[in-house]
Design a protein around this motif. Sequence first.
Motif, short mmCIF file in Angstrom:
data_model
loop_
_atom_site.label_atom_id
_atom_site.label_comp_id
_atom_site.label_asym_id
_atom_site.label_seq_id
_atom_site.Cartn_x
_atom_site.Cartn_y
_atom_site.Cartn_z
N THR A 82 0.85 -1.19 0.00
CA THR A 82 0.00 0.00 0.00
C THR A 82 0.88 1.23 0.00
O THR A 82 2.11 1.14 -0.01
N GLY A 83 0.27 2.39 0.03
CA GLY A 83 1.02 3.65 0.05
C GLY A 83 0.93 4.38 -1.29
O GLY A 83 0.60 3.80 -2.33
N ASP A 84 1.24 5.67 -1.25
CA ASP A 84 1.14 6.49 -2.45
C ASP A 84 2.11 6.02 -3.54
O ASP A 84 1.76 5.97 -4.72
N LEU A 85 3.34 5.68 -3.15
CA LEU A 85 4.32 5.21 -4.13
C LEU A 85 3.84 3.95 -4.81
O LEU A 85 3.91 3.82 -6.05
N HIS A 86 3.35 3.00 -4.03
CA HIS A 86 2.87 1.74 -4.61
C HIS A 86 1.69 1.98 -5.54
O HIS A 86 1.60 1.37 -6.62
N ASP A 87 0.78 2.87 -5.16
CA ASP A 87 -0.38 3.16 -6.00
C ASP A 87 0.07 3.76 -7.34
O ASP A 87 -0.50 3.45 -8.39
N CYS A 88 1.08 4.64 -7.31
CA CYS A 88 1.59 5.23 -8.55
C CYS A 88 2.25 4.17 -9.43
O CYS A 88 1.98 4.09 -10.64
N LEU A 89 3.10 3.34 -8.82
CA LEU A 89 3.81 2.32 -9.60
C LEU A 89 2.86 1.24 -10.11
O LEU A 89 3.08 0.68 -11.19
N LYS A 90 1.82 0.98 -9.34
CA LYS A 90 0.85 -0.02 -9.76
C LYS A 90 0.13 0.41 -11.04
O LYS A 90 -0.34 -0.43 -11.81
N THR A 91 0.06 1.71 -11.29
CA THR A 91 -0.52 2.23 -12.52
C THR A 91 0.51 2.32 -13.64
O THR A 91 0.27 1.89 -14.78
N LEU A 92 1.70 2.85 -13.32
CA LEU A 92 2.69 3.14 -14.35
C LEU A 92 3.37 1.90 -14.91
O LEU A 92 3.59 1.80 -16.13
N VAL A 93 3.74 0.95 -14.04
CA VAL A 93 4.49 -0.22 -14.51
C VAL A 93 3.66 -1.11 -15.44
O VAL A 93 4.12 -1.45 -16.55
N PRO A 94 2.42 -1.50 -15.07
CA PRO A 94 1.63 -2.28 -16.03
C PRO A 94 1.31 -1.51 -17.31
O PRO A 94 1.24 -2.09 -18.39
N ALA A 95 1.09 -0.18 -17.18
CA ALA A 95 0.80 0.62 -18.37
C ALA A 95 1.98 0.57 -19.33
O ALA A 95 1.79 0.49 -20.56
N ARG A 96 3.20 0.63 -18.80
CA ARG A 96 4.38 0.56 -19.67
C ARG A 96 4.47 -0.79 -20.36
O ARG A 96 4.80 -0.85 -21.56
#
Length: 344
Positions: A130-144
């Motif tokens: 959890t956390g803001d960093l994880h939420d951001c990476l959870k969106t960006l990494v799969p999108a890439r």
Amino acid sequence: MPIVADCYRYVVGVDTHAATHSYSIIEAVTARVVDEATFPTSAAGLARALAWIGRRTTDAGTAGVLVSVEGSNSYGTRLTRHLLDAGYRVVDAPAPTRGRGESKTDAIDARKAATIMLPRRSAGLADARTGDLHDCLKTLVPARDRMAREKTRQFNALVAVLRAHDLGVDARRKPGMSTVKQIARWRERATDSRAEQFARAEVIALAQRILVLHAQLAQNLASLRELVTAHAPALLQMPGVGPVNAAVILNAWAYHGRIKSEAAFASLGGVCPIEVSSGNREHRRLNTGGDRQLNRALHSIVLTNGRCDRQTQEFIATRIAQGKHPRAIRRTLKRYTARRIFRL
């Protein structure tokens, strides 16, 4: 090491789905079912679920309740966030196992998610990410990953059309971005045959889509670099580690304290050795478990260092001289890389 049944008064198992979540509250010491219920996944449904858990575990408080959520990083993401905000400890529940002829319902799965935790060591549980960093990476990494795969498909389709029709482009090799930009600026020609008109229109559309994906990937890379630089700049100083691999590592790491030891991190990445020795034969086989994205990132780091890092090249040369197989050498290097990352 104390087990869950010694540390908590209640364990709540949750079987998550798109429309509803099923909950089962278990008394930790006796494994008695206190209550079971199902609530919708709407905001109101999640609020009702938290209130229901609170009423039935009021004598233990949030500190005496462990919540085991199946799919905490998918269907249970919003529920996990609400539970953590309320003060509960949330852990990932393993996928339920069923014997032959065994019944299966959402209530049974929720009950299993709770009871499977009772004999486990409390310090060894997989806390939910959890956390803001994880939420951001959870969106960006799969999108890439999606954009990179689509760009590859578009490139392959472009090359296939160029090789099937004579449009004035040498397609014996895969065209570079300069050629793609040139194709994207093409216009229709009245002198083309009907088949060539369709082919030209298709390659123009493909080239324009490739340019859009190229720009989106560049923006995604800049965002990943910004996040990694802000939260773990030391990762980018390691040989072979770029923004994308660093983002995958941070996404698996989630937060300080989630991974308790170097061995746990190696196990999470699927790079810990699995002993399969027998008699006079000593052997360790490939580990196919763990987080495969993290394993792929470690593999990419090792391959890059094998090409660019002098110390890694010397290590590989020494092991080859000792008769080691290149695959075995890579597995060793992946384990060493995981150890080095954990110690940062």
